[in-house]
Design an enzyme around this catalytic site. Structure first.
Site, mmCIF file in Angstrom:
data_model
loop_
_atom_site.group_PDB
_atom_site.id
_atom_site.type_symbol
_atom_site.label_atom_id
_atom_site.label_comp_id
_atom_site.label_asym_id
_atom_site.label_seq_id
_atom_site.Cartn_x
_atom_site.Cartn_y
_atom_site.Cartn_z
ATOM 1 N N ASP A 83 11.967 70.206 36.610
ATOM 2 C CA ASP A 83 12.566 71.018 38.107
ATOM 3 C C ASP A 83 12.722 72.869 37.147
ATOM 4 O OD1 ASP A 83 14.566 70.589 35.958
ATOM 5 O OD2 ASP A 83 15.860 69.348 37.336
HETATM 6 C C1 LAN Z 1 20.274 68.337 30.915
HETATM 7 C C2 LAN Z 1 20.653 69.776 30.996
HETATM 8 C C3 LAN Z 1 20.008 70.302 31.948
HETATM 9 C C4 LAN Z 1 19.648 68.916 33.231
HETATM 10 C C5 LAN Z 1 19.014 69.766 34.908
HETATM 11 C C6 LAN Z 1 17.428 70.782 34.506
HETATM 12 C C7 LAN Z 1 19.653 70.010 35.235
HETATM 13 C C8 LAN Z 1 18.218 68.249 35.281
HETATM 14 O O1 LAN Z 1 17.888 69.091 36.491
HETATM 15 C C9 LAN Z 1 17.151 67.628 34.614
HETATM 16 C C10 LAN Z 1 17.591 67.070 33.315
HETATM 17 C C11 LAN Z 1 18.300 68.518 32.277
HETATM 18 C C12 LAN Z 1 17.379 68.860 31.615
HETATM 19 C C13 LAN Z 1 19.353 67.176 31.475
HETATM 20 C C14 LAN Z 1 18.658 66.551 30.837
HETATM 21 C C15 LAN Z 1 20.229 65.870 29.684
HETATM 22 C C16 LAN Z 1 20.425 67.015 28.852
HETATM 23 C C17 LAN Z 1 19.705 67.274 27.555
HETATM 24 C C18 LAN Z 1 21.448 67.537 29.692
HETATM 25 C C19 LAN Z 1 22.310 67.008 30.260
HETATM 26 C C20 LAN Z 1 22.173 68.538 29.155
HETATM 27 C C21 LAN Z 1 22.112 67.808 27.824
HETATM 28 C C22 LAN Z 1 21.708 66.394 27.975
HETATM 29 C C23 LAN Z 1 21.344 65.816 26.644
HETATM 30 C C24 LAN Z 1 21.169 64.470 27.014
HETATM 31 C C25 LAN Z 1 22.428 65.529 25.967
HETATM 32 C C26 LAN Z 1 22.725 65.049 24.435
HETATM 33 C C27 LAN Z 1 23.548 63.259 24.539
HETATM 34 C C28 LAN Z 1 22.554 62.878 24.690
HETATM 35 C C29 LAN Z 1 22.089 61.335 24.745
HETATM 36 C C30 LAN Z 1 21.255 63.057 23.744
#
Ligand code: LAN
Length: 669
Positions: free
Chosen positions: A395
């Site tokens: 996205d």
């Molecule tokens: C994120 C941050 C951004 C987010 C968006 C772009 C807002 C979304 O539209 C798609 C998914 C995504 C890329 C996303 C996926 C999961 C993340 C990477 C996070 C929420 C930031 C932190 C999270 C990550 C998994 C945290 C670490 C924890 C674990 C369970 C490994």
């Protein structure tokens, strides 16, 4: 109810809009992007603090003071911490942050520490932390590896075609399993310092050497459990345990060096930032255990500050190395929605500077030797944070594509067809078989892998799933591109959009809403659902869907004109009201309603038109009333991941309300 139908007065949105725009401009950094606090989860900093302690590079005195301040600031009245700042206390949050406090120099008899310890002990002791906590505490030496279900690195040596091969896991799950299997595989454990010995006494109700570690493997405090172990997973653990007792030494060595090679690859291809905060801290520990004198340790330490944010509430470890690109793409769209942006010098300068940053942060390359390291092509994509971190997000790529296209003809050096087509290639490749898009990579494994979810605290983490937000963004991005460049991969692009829209239609719920996976929750995703469907404009059937989605939003508007939805919606998968209306959620609802109105209005009944306009006007009024000198108040966390953990997008309160006001103002013209 007031309406904004009159043409004889100043557009209601203007003063607040200009104020919002100038706040946004004031916050833009010289290089064109916006920085922001990306805290919220409370299970990240303790891992980092443990790793830093191990490698003998603890945070500076000043950092320690700020970290302690943060931990005390977010400690709950009952003495504990949750998985994230709005959660109730859990064993993971409390035991893990207690350890962090102590490592940061807080004495055991400190008032906060004492209350936290009392919570842990009253709830049965730290052996009840979930698996990730068990692993980290084992590394520190305040828990025993014997009390952790097997995480054998040999799984990486299985034939790749097997669904259970870890390369088929969701990218974050495999990124966490990789270093954890290394640490488990060699039973990595730090030195037994006096503090480690003290913690062993403090964290448990029974004396440390009498803790029943085998029983502790599956003992997780009920408050922590979101995804309980399945019977199948328990059976797998029994089998793996048998294997663990008689595994050949040479095979373990081979597996460990295989895993280490992958760790180094991830480190070097992300400039030691890694895909996320959990793997960042784990990798630091791994490279140190491998060889404490190798340069990789230093490289890792140099990139620790990227994850730290010193905010009003103290210093925390962020959920990523920032949300730079994501914020930029939305801030730009907010400004672009402001119609006279090209005659408004502030807006114009803001966009030009932002475009420079966007240009610099398109990922230009695939990672070296990518197939061997289970990586898809990335050249042309846009990341969530920076091109240096380089993980592709669907996205983010789609939003980047939309913005880059909108900026063509408005900047001296726009991104042209060749570069944008690369982004399209990534999106086309990443579409799931079901027609939707996941956030990073298309799903690799079968759904039943979810039965082996080992992280009790999260839901749906084993494979990639299609999401409303990502699918809507990709549909919009692809359509915007094909409008401008109609011949590029025409048939495939059309087919991809058609399948994406079909997926979106099927994702709409009975009540017209869409469930949000990356922000809270129905308000957010319903806006995306509307945008996706209206971009595709395929006739009366979709009109009815858009109207139903709009009706859903209308039904949740509150008397003060705003919307407010609790994070519990994400966890429980049903609408849960927040105690207060929230400017950011109000902005999402307004963006969705305004999009619906714009799309449907020639075909709407007169009453419906008045209702929609009235709702827009009172939502706009709510944004006016709640605007402060510093953007908008934000007293809740807006983001979420893995169903159960909330995360803070501090910049949302600057650009989403501006975007909504700009759209409302445009509708009036
Ligand atoms: C994120 C941050 C951004 C987010 C968006 C772009 C807002 C979304 O539209 C798609 C998914 C995504 C890329 C996303 C996926 C999961 C993340 C990477 C996070 C929420 C930031 C932190 C999270 C990550 C998994 C945290 C670490 C924890 C674990 C369970 C490994």
């Amino acid at each position: 109810m007031t309406t904004i139908e009159h043409e004889d007065h100043e557009p209601a949105a203007s003063p607040a809009l200009s104020k919002g725009l100038s706040t946004l401009a004031a916050l833009q950094l010289a290089d064109g992007h916006w920085a922001g606090d990306y805290g919220g989860p409370l299970f990240l900093m303790p891992g980092l603090v443990i790793a830093l302690e191990l490698v003998g590079a603890p945070p500076s005195e000043q950092q320690r003071a700020r970290m302690v301040e943060y931990l005390k600031h977010v400690q709950r009245a009952d003495g504990g911490w949750g998985l994230h700042v709005e959660d109730r206390s859990t064993m993971f949050g409390t035991a893990f942050n207690y350890v962090a406090l102590r490592l940061l120099g807080v004495p055991a008899d400190d008032e906060s520490a004492a209350r936290a310890r009392a919570w842990v002990r009253a709830e049965g002791g730290a052996q009840r932390v979930p698996t990730w906590g068990k692993a980290w505490l084992s590394v520190l030496g305040v828990y025993e590896w014997e009390g952790v279900n097997p995480l054998p690195p040999e799984l990486w040596l299985l034939p790749r075609a097997l669904p259970m091969h870890p390369s088929n896991f969701w990218c974050h799950t495999r990124a966490v399993f990789l270093p954890m299997s290394y640490l488990y595989g060699r039973r990595a454990r730090g030195p037994e310092t006096p503090l480690v010995r003290a913690l062993r006494e403090e964290l448990y109700v029974t004396p440390y050497d009498r803790v029943d570690w085998e029983a502790a493997r599956n003992d997780v405090h009920p408050l922590d459990v979101y995804s309980p172990h399945t019977k199948l997973f328990d059976a797998l653990n029994v089998a793996l345990d048998r294997y663990e007792r008689r595994r050949p030494k040479a095979l373990r060595e081979r597996a460990l060096s295989f895993v280490m090679d992958h760790i180094h690859h991830e480190d070097t291809s992300t400039s030691y930032l890694d895909i996320g905060p959990v793997s960042k801290a784990l990798h630091l520990a791994c490279v140190w255990f491998e060889d404490p004198t190798q340069p990789a340790v230093q490289r890792h330490l140099e990139r620790v500050p990227d994850y730290l944010w010193d905010g009003r509430d103290g210093m925390k470890m962020q959920g990523y190395n920032g949300s730079q690109f994501w914020d930029l793409a939305f801030a730009m769209q907010a400004v672009l929605e402001h119609e006279p942006w090209d005659t408004d010098a502030t807006a114009k300068a803001m966009l030009e500077r932002a475009h420079g940053w966007l240009d610099d942060n398109q990922v230009k390359h695939d990672v070296p030797d990518r197939e061997r390291y289970y990586r898809n092509a990335t050249a042309g994509c846009f990341p969530f944070s920076t091109a240096e971190q380089a993980w592709p997000v669907t996205d983010c790529t789609a939003e980047g594509l939309k913005v880059a296209l909108a900026m063509q003809g408005r900047v001296a050096r726009p991104l042209g067809e060749a570069r944008l087509a690369k982004a399209v290639d990534v999106l086309l490749y990443e579409q799931n078989d079901d027609g939707g898009w996941s956030e990073y990579e298309r799903a690799r494994g079968p759904r039943w892998l979810e039965l082996f979810n080992a992280a009790e605290v999260f839901g749906d983490i084993m494979i990639g799933y299609s999401h409303v937000e990502c699918t809507s963004a990709c549909v919009q991005g692809l359509l915007a591109f094909s409008e401008r460049y109609p011949t590029y991969r025409r048939a495939e692009l059309r087919a991809a959009v058609r399948r994406g829209v079909e997926w979106l239609r099927a994702a709409q719920r009975e009540d017209g809403s869409f469930y949000g996976v990356w922000a809270i929750c129905f308000t957010y995703a319903t806006w995306f659902g509307i945008e996706g469907l209206r971009a595709a404009t395929s006739g009366a059937e979709d009109d009815r869907r858009i109207e139903r989605a709009a009706d859903f939003l209308l039904s949740h508007q509150r008397a003060d004109g705003g919307w407010g939805e609790s994070y519990r919606s994400c966890v429980d998968k049903r609408w849960v009201e927040h105690e207060r209306s929230q400017p950011v959620q109000t902005a999402w609802a307004l963006l969705g309603l305004a999009a619906a109105y714009e799309h449907l209005h020639p075909r709407l009944s007169a009453t419906k038109r008045v209702t929609l306009r009235g709702a827009l006007a009172s939502g706009v009024a709510f944004l006016h009333e709640t605007q402060t000198d510093d953007g908008w108040r934000a007293d809740m966390v807006y983001g979420v991941f893995n169903k159960n953990c909330m995360i803070n997008y501090d910049n949302y309160r600057y650009y989403f309300p501006v975007w909504a006001l700009a759209r409302a103002a445009r509708l009036e013209r």
